[in-house]
Design an enzyme around this catalytic site. Structure first.
Site, short mmCIF file in Angstrom:
data_model
loop_
_atom_site.label_atom_id
_atom_site.label_comp_id
_atom_site.label_asym_id
_atom_site.label_seq_id
_atom_site.Cartn_x
_atom_site.Cartn_y
_atom_site.Cartn_z
N HIS A 39 0.82 -1.21 0.00
CA HIS A 39 0.00 0.00 0.00
C HIS A 39 0.86 1.27 0.00
O HIS A 39 0.38 2.34 -0.39
CB HIS A 39 -0.90 -0.01 1.24
N ASN A 60 -8.62 4.61 -1.20
CA ASN A 60 -8.94 5.60 -0.17
C ASN A 60 -7.99 6.79 -0.16
O ASN A 60 -8.40 7.91 0.16
CB ASN A 60 -8.94 4.94 1.21
#
Length: 214
Positions: free
Chosen positions: A46, A142
């Site tokens: 990530h 996100n």
């Protein structure tokens, strides 16, 4: 000895921050390049955007110039790039609120969404694949969603770095928050170089010529 080392470290950071302040008056073209990720979680899939930023900083000779800037809760490094200047940014926040740091830095340096590049992981591309994308929705990411919300725009260019999608949806969270496997690590080093080449070539072309759609 420890006190001396801390003093030297503080001096380097102080110098870097003074450089940031003095460079704020730069008159040429400036681009903000933000590597999205989770602060404190380097090496995870990530946070691969932050790894790309590290490679860009090394390529441009500013790897030792990162300085924490409390005004945007991020680590910043300024890099000359031809007649332009790159503001390299790694948020010191979690992914879901990375956009706050990006928007605050944009305001600090007088930049618009069109002057910003976001570098982030992409589940829907296999590891080793890269793509530049202009605008569009967050597609479930996100960090990108936070940037769109904080900047009130989706006009940023996005360098999407493939990390691959696990076979079962229940495995996605563990996948993105996990570290690259030893086999993946072998692909990662050339991938960071390729991502750096792609991004810098695109910025160079935009700096030298008329605006393009991509």
């Amino acid at each position: 000895m420890l006190r001396s080392g801390l003093f030297r470290s503080g001096m380097r950071r102080s110098w870097a921050l003074r450089q940031c302040a003095s460079e704020a008056r730069f008159l040429g073209k400036r681009w903000l390049v933000a590597g999205l990720g989770n602060h404190g979680m380097p090496g995870t899939r990530h946070s691969v955007g932050m790894a790309v930023l590290g490679q860009i900083a090394r390529r441009l000779g500013v790897a030792g110039s990162w300085a924490r800037d409390s005004r945007c809760a991020a680590d910043l490094a300024l890099a000359p790039f031809g007649d332009a200047q790159l503001v390299l940014l790694r948020p010191r926040r979690l992914m879901n609120v990375n956009g706050r740091s990006v928007a605050q830095a944009a305001e600090l340096f007088g930049l618009t969404a069109e002057d910003i590049y976001l570098v982030h992981d992409e589940l829907d591309k296999p590891l080793g694949k890269l793509a530049l994308k202009l605008g569009g929705s967050a597609r479930g990411h996100n960090g990108v969603r936070s940037c769109i919300s904080s900047l009130n725009s989706s006009a940023m260019l996005r360098l999407r770095v493939g990390i691959g999608r696990p076979t079962h949806p229940s495995m996605v969270q563990a996948h993105v928050l996990g570290c690259f496997s030893p086999e993946e690590q072998e692909l990662l080093s050339p991938l960071l170089d390729q991502a750096t080449d792609l991004l810098l070539d695109h910025i160079r072309a935009r700096s030298q010529g008329p605006p393009s759609s991509l």
